[in-house]
Design a protein around this motif. Sequence first.
Motif, PDB file in Angstrom:
ATOM      1  N   VAL A  55       0.859  -1.183   0.000  1.00 41.58           N
ATOM      2  CA  VAL A  55       0.000   0.000   0.000  1.00 41.58           C
ATOM      3  C   VAL A  55       0.893   1.230   0.000  1.00 41.58           C
ATOM      4  N   VAL A  56       0.610   2.161  -0.906  1.00 40.25           N
ATOM      5  CA  VAL A  56       1.277   3.456  -0.919  1.00 40.25           C
ATOM      6  C   VAL A  56       0.193   4.512  -1.045  1.00 40.25           C
ATOM      7  N   ALA A  57       0.122   5.420  -0.072  1.00 40.18           N
ATOM      8  CA  ALA A  57      -0.967   6.397  -0.064  1.00 40.18           C
ATOM      9  C   ALA A  57      -0.537   7.678   0.633  1.00 40.18           C
ATOM     10  N   ARG A  58      -1.184   8.780   0.241  1.00 39.55           N
ATOM     11  CA  ARG A  58      -0.982  10.040   0.940  1.00 39.55           C
ATOM     12  C   ARG A  58      -1.498   9.915   2.367  1.00 39.55           C
ATOM     13  N   ASP A  59      -0.803  10.552   3.300  1.00 41.11           N
ATOM     14  CA  ASP A  59      -1.245  10.585   4.693  1.00 41.11           C
ATOM     15  C   ASP A  59      -2.401  11.581   4.812  1.00 41.11           C
ATOM     16  N   PRO A  60      -3.583  11.135   5.209  1.00 43.00           N
ATOM     17  CA  PRO A  60      -4.732  12.058   5.271  1.00 43.00           C
ATOM     18  C   PRO A  60      -4.566  13.147   6.325  1.00 43.00           C
ATOM     19  N   ASP A  61      -3.657  12.956   7.266  1.00 38.37           N
ATOM     20  CA  ASP A  61      -3.471  13.936   8.334  1.00 38.37           C
ATOM     21  C   ASP A  61      -2.209  14.769   8.175  1.00 38.37           C
ATOM     22  N   ASP A  62      -1.434  14.499   7.127  1.00 37.49           N
ATOM     23  CA  ASP A  62      -0.176  15.228   6.937  1.00 37.49           C
ATOM     24  C   ASP A  62       0.064  15.386   5.443  1.00 37.49           C
ATOM     25  N   ASP A  63      -0.071  16.605   4.941  1.00 40.95           N
ATOM     26  CA  ASP A  63       0.067  16.856   3.510  1.00 40.95           C
ATOM     27  C   ASP A  63       1.481  16.609   2.992  1.00 40.95           C
ATOM     28  N   THR A  64       2.451  16.514   3.894  1.00 38.29           N
ATOM     29  CA  THR A  64       3.839  16.350   3.458  1.00 38.29           C
ATOM     30  C   THR A  64       4.317  14.899   3.536  1.00 38.29           C
ATOM     31  N   ALA A  65       3.428  13.989   3.898  1.00 35.20           N
ATOM     32  CA  ALA A  65       3.856  12.606   4.147  1.00 35.20           C
ATOM     33  C   ALA A  65       3.226  11.623   3.171  1.00 35.20           C
ATOM     34  N   LEU A  66       4.017  10.640   2.784  1.00 35.25           N
ATOM     35  CA  LEU A  66       3.542   9.525   1.973  1.00 35.25           C
ATOM     36  C   LEU A  66       3.734   8.246   2.775  1.00 35.25           C
ATOM     37  N   GLN A  67       2.702   7.436   2.873  1.00 29.54           N
ATOM     38  CA  GLN A  67       2.741   6.223   3.674  1.00 29.54           C
ATOM     39  C   GLN A  67       3.029   5.008   2.791  1.00 29.54           C
ATOM     40  N   PHE A  68       3.909   4.121   3.301  1.00 37.28           N
ATOM     41  CA  PHE A  68       4.244   2.879   2.597  1.00 37.28           C
ATOM     42  C   PHE A  68       3.972   1.700   3.524  1.00 37.28           C
ATOM     43  N   LEU A  69       3.174   0.748   3.065  1.00 40.16           N
ATOM     44  CA  LEU A  69       3.050  -0.540   3.756  1.00 40.16           C
ATOM     45  C   LEU A  69       3.870  -1.549   2.957  1.00 40.16           C
ATOM     46  N   ILE A  70       4.893  -2.126   3.608  1.00 40.17           N
ATOM     47  CA  ILE A  70       5.848  -2.986   2.912  1.00 40.17           C
ATOM     48  C   ILE A  70       5.713  -4.411   3.449  1.00 40.17           C
ATOM     49  N   PRO A  71       4.868  -5.245   2.831  1.00 38.49           N
ATOM     50  CA  PRO A  71       4.630  -6.605   3.339  1.00 38.49           C
ATOM     51  C   PRO A  71       5.709  -7.591   2.885  1.00 38.49           C
ATOM     52  N   ALA A  72       6.925  -7.367   3.342  1.00 37.57           N
ATOM     53  CA  ALA A  72       8.060  -8.178   2.888  1.00 37.57           C
ATOM     54  C   ALA A  72       7.973  -9.602   3.424  1.00 37.57           C
ATOM     55  N   ASP A  73       8.264 -10.550   2.572  1.00 37.85           N
ATOM     56  CA  ASP A  73       8.369 -11.959   2.957  1.00 37.85           C
ATOM     57  C   ASP A  73       9.857 -12.289   3.013  1.00 37.85           C
ATOM     58  N   LEU A  74      10.415 -12.298   4.223  1.00 46.64           N
ATOM     59  CA  LEU A  74      11.854 -12.489   4.365  1.00 46.64           C
ATOM     60  C   LEU A  74      12.266 -13.889   3.934  1.00 46.64           C
ATOM     61  N   ILE A  75      13.447 -13.958   3.353  1.00 48.63           N
ATOM     62  CA  ILE A  75      14.007 -15.250   2.974  1.00 48.63           C
ATOM     63  C   ILE A  75      14.262 -16.077   4.228  1.00 48.63           C
ATOM     64  N   ASP A  76      14.212 -17.377   4.122  1.00 45.23           N
ATOM     65  CA  ASP A  76      14.448 -18.260   5.273  1.00 45.23           C
ATOM     66  C   ASP A  76      15.824 -18.899   5.177  1.00 45.23           C
ATOM     67  N   GLN A  77      16.233 -19.525   6.279  1.00 45.78           N
ATOM     68  CA  GLN A  77      17.517 -20.227   6.321  1.00 45.78           C
ATOM     69  C   GLN A  77      17.256 -21.741   6.321  1.00 45.78           C
ATOM     70  N   PHE A  78      18.115 -22.460   5.606  1.00 42.35           N
ATOM     71  CA  PHE A  78      17.962 -23.913   5.495  1.00 42.35           C
ATOM     72  C   PHE A  78      18.826 -24.568   6.568  1.00 42.35           C
TER      73      PHE A  78
END
Length: 506
Positions: free
Chosen positions: A473-496
């Motif tokens: 998700v990338v969206a303007r912050d509704p409460d801050d005109d100078t901010a852009l919000q990023f939701l980064i749902p990273a799936d981290l690599i695993d170790q074997f």
Amino acid sequence: MSISFGEIPADNLVPMFMTEFDNSNAAKGGAMPWKNLLIGQALSANSANTGTLKLITSDEQADALYGAGSQIARMIRAFRKNTRNSELWALAVADGSTAAEGSIAVSFAGSATVAPKSGAIRLMIGGQSVAADVVAGKTAAEVATAIAAAINENQQLPVTAEASSATVTLTAKNGGTCGQGIDIRYNHYQGQELPQGVQLAITAMTGGGSDTSYVTANVANIIRGTWFNAIVAGSDDATNVAEIKRILDDRWTATVQQTGVLFFSLNGCSVTEGSSTVDYGTASLDALVERGGDLNSQVICLPSLPETPTPGFEVAAAVLGCVAPKALNDPAQPLSNWAVAGIVAPRETDREDLEGNNLLLKAGCALLTCGNDGTVYLKRMVTTYKTNPAGAKDTSYQQLEKVFTLSFLRWDWNNYLAGRYPHAKLADDGTDFGPGQVIMTPKLGEAELLGRYEYWISKGLVQDYATFKANLVVARDPDDDTALQFLIPADLIDQFFIGKSKIQFK
């Protein structure tokens, strides 16, 4: 077309041809900054060098600054046995109170009053080998004098020795509890034997006073503003460990973003036997499991090798020396099956089996193991994090590699945005602006994030691009005109780490 210039003035009337440089399209972050910090006690005679951060470039420098055989000088040597190219800083604190003492008493078998045969006494003190010659015909007092001389000749030992009659008294060079973590033994390696007729009675180091308080030493203020990715505490005192944890918890937050991990291990242990408490120079399985079980933090790593004669402060420093260059090169690389120099393996009869090693890991202790040749290896580096704030079992921060990977991702993403858009404006999608303008929009932010995720995939840090794209998700912050919000749902690599197979045959 209106191009945004940073240096060329819009109101200039003087005839000239002006060209400025903009590296926003060429900027590359490079390697993540990585600094290592060791905190330990200097000798009292070297107190002038305490309370100040020092960049360390050689073992000899450490000895000169802090005193040969001091806790922090020994930690520096242990770290540098594993890497000499990693950036290393040291912070010496004042010496602890009251030095621990132990002893070695010499006698002969039967009614003998002198050594019947010549040979060598092979001691190990704090994981360091010491050989003292025994000459046939020498008295017990003369053998004790030879032992003391051999010990004092080795300036790297964490003790001094004094012979009186047939007993050698060992005194820790540093005060505090670290002296009780100095193990004294003989014939550690298979095949070693005392000279015929010689007997030794060892009294473990005991009587150490309190460690220097890291709060009193003003550690937090001294390191303020400097990002250390990993810190080794020479003290295993619970209050000192809690102080470093407090510092790192604050640095973990989004407003500070100087993620770091504390490494420490136990300097010996105390065991209740009957109505008394007995000090041992090595850390037992039970003591490590108990300490690990009492902790619950993603910023604490407790390297554990029960019954190693190497002091805990050297174990922790050596482990970081092994881990640091690997985590810098690839934070997701499994920290397993790497040899660790500077740690002496326990005797074969003292080494843990599968059950004991599982107990350590389940308690939140990072596991070290030994090869048949005595080489010590990283086996599985876990943090002490085991449960979430609600008390439910949680493995999200269990692996140290996950913590390092998250630290890198946060640094890399912030660094990337700062390099690409240091002077950007912000607008809604669909705004009709000139192509020369540097303006961030949600759609542009999404494109940048997807591109960076592909870069992280290429480095083997994350996985599953399709799911990531569907859920970001990338969206303007509704409460801050100078901010852009990023939701980064990273799936981290695993170790074997574990292979589970079944061979079905007929």
